[in-house]
Scaffold this motif. Structure first.
Motif, PDB file in Angstrom:
ATOM      1  N   TYR A  42      44.928  40.339  32.415  1.00  0.00           N
ATOM      2  CA  TYR A  42      44.255  39.005  31.837  1.00  0.00           C
ATOM      3  C   TYR A  42      43.454  38.994  30.730  1.00  0.00           C
ATOM      4  CZ  TYR A  42      40.375  41.286  34.723  1.00  0.00           C
ATOM      5  OH  TYR A  42      39.364  42.206  35.029  1.00  0.00           O
ATOM      6  N   ILE A  44      46.622  34.587  31.870  1.00  0.00           N
ATOM      7  CA  ILE A  44      47.108  35.678  32.665  1.00  0.00           C
ATOM      8  C   ILE A  44      48.574  35.706  32.329  1.00  0.00           C
ATOM      9  CG2 ILE A  44      47.221  36.483  35.031  1.00  0.00           C
ATOM     10  CD1 ILE A  44      45.336  34.283  35.761  1.00  0.00           C
ATOM     11  N   TRP A  88      40.954  43.034  28.034  1.00  0.00           N
ATOM     12  CA  TRP A  88      41.624  42.682  28.672  1.00  0.00           C
ATOM     13  C   TRP A  88      41.736  43.603  30.092  1.00  0.00           C
ATOM     14  CZ3 TRP A  88      45.670  45.955  29.818  1.00  0.00           C
ATOM     15  CH2 TRP A  88      46.142  46.898  28.899  1.00  0.00           C
TER      16      TRP A  88
END
Lengths: 275, 310, 503
Positions: C181, C311, C332
């Motif tokens: 993500y 995502i 991330w």
């Protein structure tokens, strides 16, 4: 004065042609425009050209595509040479002389035109596998070189239109069949040979399906195949690099086209009519 | 078409098989031999082999005769029916296109007075074909993407409502495939029409001009009828092309979404290259061959009036 | 006449000479000489392992092969590239070459496909060799060289009850149960990685409301198989008891083809199970958060890197590609796919999804080696060389070398992530690979992909038909059931040794 008038009268006509030309060239424009964009330029303006033109896309694409030029040269060079030699020999024999079995042979050769290459994809693939040629250049060269029927048809039409006087005089000179081919057939056929050659180069340059079946080795792959593999098979897609590879895949044909414009057009016309 | 030139003084006479004769013609047989051998190995053998394979089940352990099983599967495969429908749509659409767009452009170029301008217009419409077909397909794939060219253009001209996922929407995906290469002018097709126009004798055309025929009437009553052979040829070539090619759906959509843009050729390709289902793939190939054969025979029938090649 | 005669002669011979030159170029050159291990040894590799970018899982293997080559300079080690741009095409390549007897001496793939597991008699059996020592190891037997259960392969046992060992893998892999993500986006909209399926959907709604594309699901192209896995993972998550009921043979926790076929043939697993439909409905609900054109081919640009998608799927094999992507400048992290709870679905059971692939078993998505029987036919020297190469690559020193360069180092199962990484950034990034703890779930394979690829391709197309709204679940299952039955019957008749009569 009248010339100017005539031009003026033609303006609507030219405009209509221009309207057709613009969308025709749109894909080429897109290709060139995107090929110069880096990741962020593409994010901001995906369509219109942006500055600075990012040549590093071409560097990356060229690193993948460079080997394909050599592969295509070897593959297409060999198969086109084979086709030109043997197709001209065959059609010369069939068109100029009558001998027992001529008609049978003629139909034997031309019937192949009714077999679409797609249809024999499976068995040809198995044949190549059994011959142990998978992943070699021969896997592409041999089937290409055997695809002679179209060339034979064009050569045949050409040879049969030649006047018979010259052949009769050559015969009186005591020339054999092969000498007649070398000294009469070949020189006369040279212009049509280059047309056929150009058409074959174009056809083979465009072929994607067959190489994709038999050439998995990245070092042996052809231009069209490598382009698709590069464009669709990357882990990190970069549109600029993909389009740069597309441009690279066209350059040799652009050059071929520019140096042999008239032959190219003649070849395509002849090829389409007969193929 | 061409008057047949025979070397032998007594051409039509029937030959008896005669060793000396054969020896005399030996060089001719030798000249034909390489071609014949190559065709035997790379066309006739695979064609026959493919036909036989279609009656087998093939796996890693070998071949097993299954009779008509593959054909039964083929005819009971509803998905294959759908893919034939897609194929006929694409082929039909392109027949429609090939009988109009390149013809119009060829006729327009033919009306340009200056031969130099004619030459250059011809170049303009030929040159895009130097871009490999797969590259063009990839560009069109980009055009149809959600963030791609077509949607950008639609937003630009204020038709944002029409934007969509052109290749992800099963209702439009076939139209998207059909509209690839719009305006369908570039390439060989228009060259053939143009060559046909050039063959029309200038006397006929001049006579029409003297008669005061309008440009459109000249097209309808002189050029169009005389271009019928070219048109027939292009229809045949287009039909055969679509029966045998599947690069477009393969690269553009993989036949998707679902089966929405699947064609039989692609299904055959998957049968060999993905599923290792050689028997089924060969069965599809045989059916495609029969279709091409029928098209060709119909064409030959229609053109019977023209001179025989031999 | 005379000049044209010479000119044409020249044309002909020029053509012929050109032809000869080109043919010579095609043939190329090859020569070799000999000593202890000598001659040619060919290895089939998945791709250009010498040029893979961001893929230490294969580039390190390439290094090790080079080291082996350096020890035996008289051996000509040649690479054959396994063809195709996607998994199935590569399997087909192996299948075709196995059939034609042209497969190279050693094959290196990510996992043995149905072509190998269905044809174990065509593949060399290592069972005896494993009892012998590995010359590159100090252990008493080669078998003992595989210490890290879960990270390094034990064995592959085929379903022919012969307990053959047909190959080795180097890596475990957490399939696609881990998601990456965009931390920057998560912080901006104020969300955390989810702990339940419901939360997972909720944060995606938040992302959607904020104008982001919450999730990118590859449904076509080279990653087109990913969403089949998504379906399969949820299916296995909900149907845990069916897997247990079908798992009747050692090794436990893994369904081999025999077990799956039996499971379907006896009706233990059926499409009529309401959890099948529930799985598809969960995915249908999820799909509202996928990229808008998820039914179209994948976009030409990496939308995650562009910061448009929040995502994406990941797996340890791809981590290098995210980490090495120069266009990713934001923070991330990763999280593991959360369980479906009773609040999320009437069939929710709070179980963590099974980690796809781990024990190095078939289907684990690992670097995998095997030797086709044709190598054995090529003589004892050839086999000895091939085996030696594999023994070298799987020896403890080489395993350590391999582990040291992976994005996720090898660790004892159950080790907390903070002990593996000291850098807090790495802890955040790799959490999704550690959270469920050990590789304890096994790769179950309640799936027909391993015995019938064509069937699986059909299944995934039908899945798209459902997702695009052109068919209902009932219609899909009704169309698929006879295909499944046929396939199971084919598998049974191809495997008389399974003794299906007694099921």
């Amino acid at each position: 004065m009248s010339r100017l008038n005539r031009l003026r009268r033609e303006i609507p006509l030219q405009l209509v042609l221009l309207i057709f030309a613009v969308p025709t060239f749109f894909p080429v424009f897109v290709m060139l425009s995107i090929s110069g964009k880096d990741f962020f330029q593409y994010g901001q303006q995906p369509l219109l050209p942006t500055l600075p033109f990012n040549f590093s896309n071409y560097e990356v694409a060229w690193a993948s595509m460079s080997s394909t030029y050599f592969n295509n040269t070897v593959i297409i060079g060999t198969s086109v040479a084979v086709i030109l030699i043997f197709a001209s020999l065959t059609s010369f024999a069939l068109a100029r002389f009558s001998f027992p079995g001529r008609k049978v042979l003629f139909y034997f050769v031309l019937a192949v035109l009714a077999i679409p290459p797609t249809v024999i994809l499976v068995p040809l693939f198995m044949l190549i596998v059994n011959m142990g040629l998978l992943n070699t250049r021969w896997a592409v060269i041999l089937p290409y070189a055997a695809s002679q029927s179209f060339a034979i048809l064009v050569f045949y039409t050409f040879f049969s239109t030649l006047s018979k006087e010259i052949f009769e005089s050559a015969q009186i000179d005591g020339a054999g069949f092969f000498q007649m081919y070398i000294h009469l057939g070949l020189p006369l056929a040279r212009p049509i040979m280059s047309s056929i050659g150009v058409f074959l180069i174009w056809i083979q340059w465009n072929d994607y399906i067959w190489p994709s079946l038999v050439l998995s080795n990245p070092e042996l792959q052809t231009v069209a195949l490598k382009l698709v593999v590069f464009y669709l098979g990357r882990g990190i897609p970069e549109p600029g690099q993909g389009m740069a590879a597309s441009v690279i895949s066209s350059i040799p044909l652009v050059i071929l086209f520019l140096v042999s414009m008239r032959t190219f057009i003649a070849g395509l016309t002849a090829g389409a009519v007969k193929g | 078409m061409a008057s047949q030139v025979t070397f032998s003084a007594s051409a039509p006479r029937r030959y008896r098989i005669n060793l000396e004769r054969l020896r005399h013609f030996a060089p001719l047989y030798l000249m034909v031999l390489p071609t014949v051998v190559m065709l035997l190995i790379f066309f006739y053998y695979p064609a026959i082999n493919g036909f036989l394979t279609s009656f087998h089940y093939v796996d890693v352990r070998g071949w097993r005769w299954v009779g008509l099983d593959n054909y039964e599967r083929l005819f009971s495969d509803a998905r294959l029916g759908q893919s034939f429908k897609n194929l006929f749509f694409l082929a039909g659409f392109n027949v429609l296109v090939v009988t109009t767009m390149p013809l119009i452009v060829a006729a327009l170029i033919f009306r340009v007075k200056s031969t130099v301008a004619q030459f250059w217009w011809r170049i303009v419409f030929v040159i895009p074909i130097v871009v490999p077909a797969v590259a063009i397909i990839l560009v069109w794939r980009w055009m149809y993407a959600a963030d791609g060219g077509l949607n950008i253009l639609l937003n630009l001209i204020g038709l944002g409502d029409l934007t969509r996922s052109w290749l992800g929407d099963r209702d439009v995906v076939m139209w998207a495939l059909a509209f690839t290469n719009f305006p369908w002018v570039a390439g060989i097709n228009f060259l053939i029409y143009y060559a046909g126009l050039q063959e029309i004798s200038s006397e006929i055309l001049d006579a029409a001009v003297v008669d005061g025929a309008t440009s459109f009437r000249r097209f309808r009553s002189i050029e169009l009828p005389l271009l019928r052979p070219q048109m027939r040829l292009l229809v045949l070539l287009t039909l055969i092309y679509w029966m045998r090619s599947f690069e477009l759906p393969m690269i553009m959509t993989n036949g998707g979404p679902g089966y929405a843009s699947m064609v039989p050729g692609l299904r055959m390709f998957y049968a060999i290259n993905r599923d290792f289902d050689l028997g089924y793939g060969s069965a599809i190939g045989t059916i495609l061959f029969l279709i091409v054969l029928v098209i060709t025979l119909v064409q030959i029938r229609l053109t019977r009036t023209r001179d025989d090649v031999v | 006449m005379n000049s044209s005669r010479t000119a044409s002669t020249r044309t002909f011979f020029t053509l012929c000479i050109l032809l000869v030159c080109l043919m010579a170029a095609v043939v190329g050159s090859s020569a070799q000489d000999a000593t202890e291990f000598s001659g040619e040894l060919r290895i089939a590799v998945w791709g250009q392992i010498d040029q893979a970018v961001g893929r230490p899982d294969v580039t390190v293997v390439h290094d090790m092969l080079q080291q082996w080559q350096a020890m035996y300079p008289d051996v000509q080690l040649g690479y054959d590239y396994i063809g195709g741009t996607n998994v199935s095409e590569r399997f087909t390549w192996i299948n075709t070459n196995l059939l034609a007897g042209t497969l190279p001496d050693v094959v290196m793939i990510y996992f043995p496909g149905p072509d190998v597991t269905n044809a174990v008699d065509l593949v060399y059996n290592f069972a005896d060799d494993l009892q012998q020592p590995n010359p590159y190891s100090t252990n008493a037997a080669w078998r003992e060289d595989f210490p890290l259960d879960g990270l390094v392969l034990n064995q592959t046992q085929s379903s022919d009850s012969g307990n053959r060992v047909i190959g080795f893998t180097l890596s475990g892999d957490s399939g696609v149960t881990t998601y990456a993500y965009n931390q920057t986006i998560f912080d901006e909209v104020g969300i955390e990685p989810p702990t339940t399926w419901g939360e997972f959907m909720q944060i995606q709604q938040t992302l959607k409301d904020a104008g982001y594309t919450p999730f990118q699901m590859p449904t076509a192209g080279s990653l087109g198989w990913v969403w089949n896995w998504a379906e399969w993972i949820i299916r296995e998550q909900l149907m845990e008891d069916v897997i247990s009921a079908c798992d009747i043979e050692e090794p436990r926790n893994l369904l081999n083809d025999k077990e799956v076929v039996r499971c379907i043939a006896t009706g233990t697993f059926t499409l009529q199970d309401p959890r099948m439909a529930e799985t598809w409905e969960l995915l249908q609900q999820w799909s509202q958060y996928w990229q808008e054109d998820f039914l179209a081919p994948p976009p030409d640009v990496d939308l995650f890197a562009q910061g448009e998608v929040a995502i994406i799927n990941t797996m340890n094999l791809w981590l290098g590609q995210i980490a090495a992507n120069p266009n990713i400048t934001f923070d991330w992290g990763t999280f593991y796919q959360p369980p479906v709870t009773a609040a999320d679905s009437e069939f929710g059971n709070d179980l963590l999804p099974r980690r796809v692939g781990n024990l190095g078993q078939a289907g684990s998505g690992s670097v995998y080696f095997f030797i086709p029987n044709t190598t054995v036919d090529r003589g004892p020297e050839r086999l000895a060389m091939a085996r030696d190469l594999i023994q070298y690559v799987t020896a403890p020193d080489q395993l350590a070398q391999w582990c040291s360069q992976q994005p996720i180092p090898c660790y004892e199962p159950g080790t907390p992530i903070e002990e593996v990484y000291t850098d807090p950034v790495m802890v955040e990034r790799m959490r999704g690979f550690f959270e469920p703890g050990a590789y304890n779930n096994g790769g179950a394979s309640l799936n027909w992909a391993t015995f019938d690829r064509a069937l699986d391709a059909e299944w995934s197309r039908l899945f798209v038909e459902y997702m695009s709204g052109s068919m209902t679940i009932e219609e899909v299952f009704a169309e698929f059931q006879p295909l499944l039955d046929d396939s199971v019957q084919r598998a049974i008749s191809a495997h008389p040794e399974w003794g299906a009569d007694s099921w």
